[in-house]
Scaffold this motif. Structure first.
Motif, PDB file in Angstrom:
ATOM      1  N   SER A 191       0.834  -1.197   0.000  1.00  0.00           N
ATOM      2  CA  SER A 191       0.000   0.000   0.000  1.00  0.00           C
ATOM      3  C   SER A 191       0.870   1.248   0.000  1.00  0.00           C
ATOM      4  O   SER A 191       1.718   1.434   0.875  1.00  0.00           O
ATOM      5  CB  SER A 191      -0.922   0.004   1.228  1.00  0.00           C
ATOM      6  OG  SER A 191      -1.674   1.195   1.270  1.00  0.00           O
ATOM      7  N   LYS A 192       0.624   2.104  -0.986  1.00  0.00           N
ATOM      8  CA  LYS A 192       1.413   3.321  -1.148  1.00  0.00           C
ATOM      9  C   LYS A 192       0.650   4.557  -0.693  1.00  0.00           C
ATOM     10  O   LYS A 192       1.224   5.497  -0.165  1.00  0.00           O
ATOM     11  CB  LYS A 192       1.827   3.461  -2.614  1.00  0.00           C
ATOM     12  CG  LYS A 192       2.638   4.689  -2.944  1.00  0.00           C
ATOM     13  CD  LYS A 192       2.968   4.710  -4.427  1.00  0.00           C
ATOM     14  CE  LYS A 192       3.785   5.944  -4.792  1.00  0.00           C
ATOM     15  NZ  LYS A 192       4.093   5.977  -6.245  1.00  0.00           N
ATOM     16  N   GLU A 193      -0.660   4.508  -0.903  1.00  0.00           N
ATOM     17  CA  GLU A 193      -1.461   5.695  -0.615  1.00  0.00           C
ATOM     18  C   GLU A 193      -2.911   5.293  -0.412  1.00  0.00           C
ATOM     19  O   GLU A 193      -3.392   4.330  -1.017  1.00  0.00           O
ATOM     20  CB  GLU A 193      -1.352   6.686  -1.778  1.00  0.00           C
ATOM     21  CG  GLU A 193      -2.119   7.988  -1.582  1.00  0.00           C
ATOM     22  CD  GLU A 193      -2.040   8.873  -2.813  1.00  0.00           C
ATOM     23  OE1 GLU A 193      -2.741   9.913  -2.826  1.00  0.00           O
ATOM     24  OE2 GLU A 193      -1.295   8.543  -3.762  1.00  0.00           O
ATOM     25  N   THR A 194      -3.618   6.024   0.451  1.00  0.00           N
ATOM     26  CA  THR A 194      -5.046   5.817   0.654  1.00  0.00           C
ATOM     27  C   THR A 194      -5.767   7.124   0.319  1.00  0.00           C
ATOM     28  O   THR A 194      -5.841   8.026   1.153  1.00  0.00           O
ATOM     29  CB  THR A 194      -5.356   5.412   2.110  1.00  0.00           C
ATOM     30  OG1 THR A 194      -4.582   4.267   2.463  1.00  0.00           O
ATOM     31  CG2 THR A 194      -6.836   5.084   2.261  1.00  0.00           C
ATOM     32  N   PRO A 195      -6.259   7.257  -0.907  1.00  0.00           N
ATOM     33  CA  PRO A 195      -6.920   8.501  -1.298  1.00  0.00           C
ATOM     34  C   PRO A 195      -8.233   8.697  -0.545  1.00  0.00           C
ATOM     35  O   PRO A 195      -8.867   7.720  -0.102  1.00  0.00           O
ATOM     36  CB  PRO A 195      -7.164   8.334  -2.793  1.00  0.00           C
ATOM     37  CG  PRO A 195      -7.141   6.861  -3.026  1.00  0.00           C
ATOM     38  CD  PRO A 195      -6.216   6.282  -2.013  1.00  0.00           C
ATOM     39  N   ASN A 196      -8.625   9.930  -0.400  1.00  0.00           N
ATOM     40  CA  ASN A 196      -9.868  10.274   0.287  1.00  0.00           C
ATOM     41  C   ASN A 196     -11.054   9.729  -0.504  1.00  0.00           C
ATOM     42  O   ASN A 196     -11.287  10.139  -1.643  1.00  0.00           O
ATOM     43  CB  ASN A 196      -9.972  11.791   0.438  1.00  0.00           C
ATOM     44  CG  ASN A 196     -11.120  12.201   1.343  1.00  0.00           C
ATOM     45  OD1 ASN A 196     -12.097  11.482   1.520  1.00  0.00           O
ATOM     46  ND2 ASN A 196     -11.002  13.373   1.942  1.00  0.00           N
TER      47      ASN A 196
END
Length: 255
Positions: free
Chosen positions: A163-168
């Protein structure tokens, strides 16, 4: 709703040229039986009944024009289907070929300055409410796509699967069809796209992306429906059958 008496011509392009490799069947998914009718029937029926849509260009696979003409268009009385043409290997090629039909004015009534609704034939549950919402949006914004806010948390992965990013989630939409545009706008976008592709590799996944990338124009997101699913894998079939039965019950109650 917008005054129907003053509206411009509206043409639906229904894409049914895909091979459906993820379905794992020899028969192409658009011809699978769904509630006693081919899956493709349902989207064509929605546009046939629509007060907004004037005509339809149906895009099918190689060697399927005669079959679709006899076993779907004539059999079910789809009088709005103006032209059946052969699609390409990629989705954008199929859309381009349909737009060429319009550009060459091969239709009974050419759509020079109206609106184009581009829809996946594998989405059987488009309805008049979605058509109306996208129609009203395209008049105001020139380009729009149907979709729904995502329900699940989305993760962006890196090349190694971490996991690199969790967008809104608030700003994430799951895109559907129809995707609707001014006729002249979508023609310009696709004709320019095809010139770019001859010079370099260009990857596009939907029509809204073509307008955004080639013309640099914003595309309005319009509420579709969580039932407006695309039948892509075998797991989608029982879900689609449930929606068909649900609609039949509603018709019975209303009738």
């Amino acid at each position: 709703m917008t005054d129907m008496g003053k509206r411009k011509r509206c043409t639906a392009i229904v894409l049914a040229a895909g091979q459906g490799s993820r379905m794992g069947m020899k028969m192409q998914k658009q011809y699978l039986d769904l509630g006693g009718k081919p899956l493709l029937y349902y989207s064509l029926a929605a546009f046939e009944k629509s007060k907004i849509i004037d005509d339809v260009i149906l895009v099918v696979g190689d060697g399927q024009i005669l079959y679709c003409q006899n076993e779907i268009v004539k059999k079910y009385g789809f009088t709005k289907v103006d032209t059946i043409t052969t699609g390409g290997k990629e989705r954008y090629e199929s859309v381009y070929r349909a737009l060429l039909v319009m550009e060459d004015e091969d239709m009974r009534v050419p759509n020079r300055d109206g609106y184009v609704f581009i829809h996946d034939g594998a989405r059987p549950f488009v309805d008049e409410d979605i058509i109306e919402r996208t129609y009203e949006a395209v008049i105001k914004y020139r380009a729009c796509v149907a979709g729904m806010p995502v329900k699940d948390t989305i993760k962006v992965a890196d090349e190694d699967g971490f996991s690199k990013e969790t967008p809104n989630r608030k700003f994430l939409w799951q895109i559907q069809t129809p995707q609707v545009f001014e006729t002249m706008l979508i023609k310009e976008a696709y004709f320019r796209l095809m010139k770019e592709i001859q010079e370099k590799e260009v990857k596009v996944t939907d029509d809204g992306m073509v307008v955004e990338r080639v013309l640099g124009l914003p595309v309005r997101l319009v509420e579709g429906s969580y039932e407006n699913i695309k039948v892509t894998t075998p797991e989608d079939i029982p879900v689609a059958e449930t929606f068909v039965r649900k609609r039949e019950v509603h018709k019975y109650i209303k009738g």
